[in-house]
Design a protein around this motif. Structure first.
Motif, PDB file in Angstrom:
ATOM      1  N   ARG A 279       0.800  -1.231   0.000  1.00 22.73           N
ATOM      2  CA  ARG A 279       0.000   0.000   0.000  1.00 22.73           C
ATOM      3  C   ARG A 279       0.832   1.281   0.000  1.00 22.73           C
ATOM      4  O   ARG A 279       0.326   2.350  -0.344  1.00 22.73           O
TER       5      ARG A 279
ATOM      6  N   SER B  99      -2.088  -6.934  -2.796  1.00 24.50           N
ATOM      7  CA  SER B  99      -2.084  -6.072  -3.979  1.00 24.50           C
ATOM      8  C   SER B  99      -3.263  -6.362  -4.898  1.00 24.50           C
ATOM      9  O   SER B  99      -3.674  -5.484  -5.670  1.00 24.50           O
TER      10      SER B  99
ATOM     11  N   PRO C 174      -8.454  -4.161  -4.169  1.00 18.57           N
ATOM     12  CA  PRO C 174      -8.452  -2.740  -4.556  1.00 18.57           C
ATOM     13  C   PRO C 174      -8.219  -1.826  -3.359  1.00 18.57           C
ATOM     14  O   PRO C 174      -8.652  -2.107  -2.241  1.00 18.57           O
ATOM     15  N   ARG C 175      -7.541  -0.711  -3.588  1.00 16.86           N
ATOM     16  CA  ARG C 175      -7.284   0.251  -2.526  1.00 16.86           C
ATOM     17  C   ARG C 175      -8.580   0.860  -1.993  1.00 16.86           C
ATOM     18  O   ARG C 175      -8.637   1.301  -0.838  1.00 16.86           O
ATOM     19  N   GLU C 176      -9.611   0.911  -2.838  1.00 20.65           N
ATOM     20  CA  GLU C 176     -10.893   1.446  -2.386  1.00 20.65           C
ATOM     21  C   GLU C 176     -11.473   0.642  -1.223  1.00 20.65           C
ATOM     22  O   GLU C 176     -12.244   1.168  -0.420  1.00 20.65           O
TER      23      GLU C 176
END
Length: 263
Positions: free
Chosen positions: A89, A154, A157-159
């Protein structure tokens, strides 16, 4: 049709080649392979398994192996998950190089570091203890754990993180309540590899267990002598296979999903 039969025949031959030694091991474990009073050689019996249960050293070796392997898996996942999350992240100079450096350290032959590790652990009083073996195995298994977990994180999703933080979750709460369930297949794959690498390792198990705390691998090795009881050796081998088979059964769905996700 001929092609199907050919592939089937090749599969049967390959399966027989792989399973034949295991089948022979299982059969010999139930045979008396040394002359005993009231029992002829080759007689089917549970004598080998009774001898394991009656030998304190063999029973202790099984317990030692379970202790250090469990500690190794717990340490690798506990330390690898935050490290993998940070590498996945956050970006910093040399982050990808650091990942490759971890992998390079993992492929270093263990015997190269055996002397300094023995001296360090001897000064710390960790020789002849399952904890010492667990720590040194964690040293070599942690890079693999970080690599596997980082790839699974990874893929999320970062969301997913941002939504949880907007809902008021702290980082520890997010990791425990959201991220760990989301990457459960990756944790299963990580636990599987850390367990296998630790269970079958013999270099540090031999070096760090001089007089006590011997794992099952060293206990089996000690059974070989001028007159080896092959049946007892095979029985101990069967016993050593049980935890691995049990782990595979327990995490089988996570392993299958994990490799499917990464594919």
């Amino acid at each position: 049709m001929r092609g199907i039969l050919l592939r089937g025949g090749v599969f049967v031959l390959l399966a027989g080649f792989i399973l034949l030694p295991l089948a022979q091991t299982f059969v010999l474990s139930f045979m008396s392979t040394l002359p005993r009073e009231g029992m002829v050689e080759g007689q089917w019996s549970l004598i080998n398994y009774r001898n394991i249960a009656a030998d304190p050293a063999l029973v202790a070796s099984i317990g030692n192996s379970m202790i250090y392997v469990s500690l190794n898996v717990a340490l690798c996942i506990g330390a690898g998950l935050p490290a993998a999350y940070a590498l996945s992240r956050y970006r910093f100079v040399g982050d990808r190089h650091f990942l490759f450096l971890l992998l390079a350290f993992r492929v270093t032959p263990p015997v190269v570091l055996s002397l300094p590790i023995f001296i360090l652990f001897a000064n710390a009083g960790l020789v002849n203890t399952p904890v010492g073996i667990a720590l040194v195995h964690c040293l070599f298994n942690l890079p693999i754990a970080i690599w596997i977990l980082e790839s699974f994180i990874s893929a999320v999703p970062r969301e997913f993180d941002e939504t949880a933080f907007l809902d008021g979750h702290s980082l520890p709460s997010f990791l425990l309540r959201h991220l760990i369930p989301a990457i459960a297949p990756g944790i299963g794959v990580t636990a599987f590899f850390c367990f296998i690498f630790s269970w079958v390792e013999v270099v540090f198990a031999r070096i760090l267990t001089v007089t006590g705390g011997k794992p099952i691998t060293m206990a089996i090795n000690a059974l070989f002598s001028f007159q080896t009881d092959i049946g007892l050796v095979m029985a101990m081998t069967v016993v050593s296979l049980i935890p691995g088979v049990g782990l595979i059964w327990f995490v089988r769905n996570h392993i299958a999903r994990g490799f499917t996700i990464r594919a």
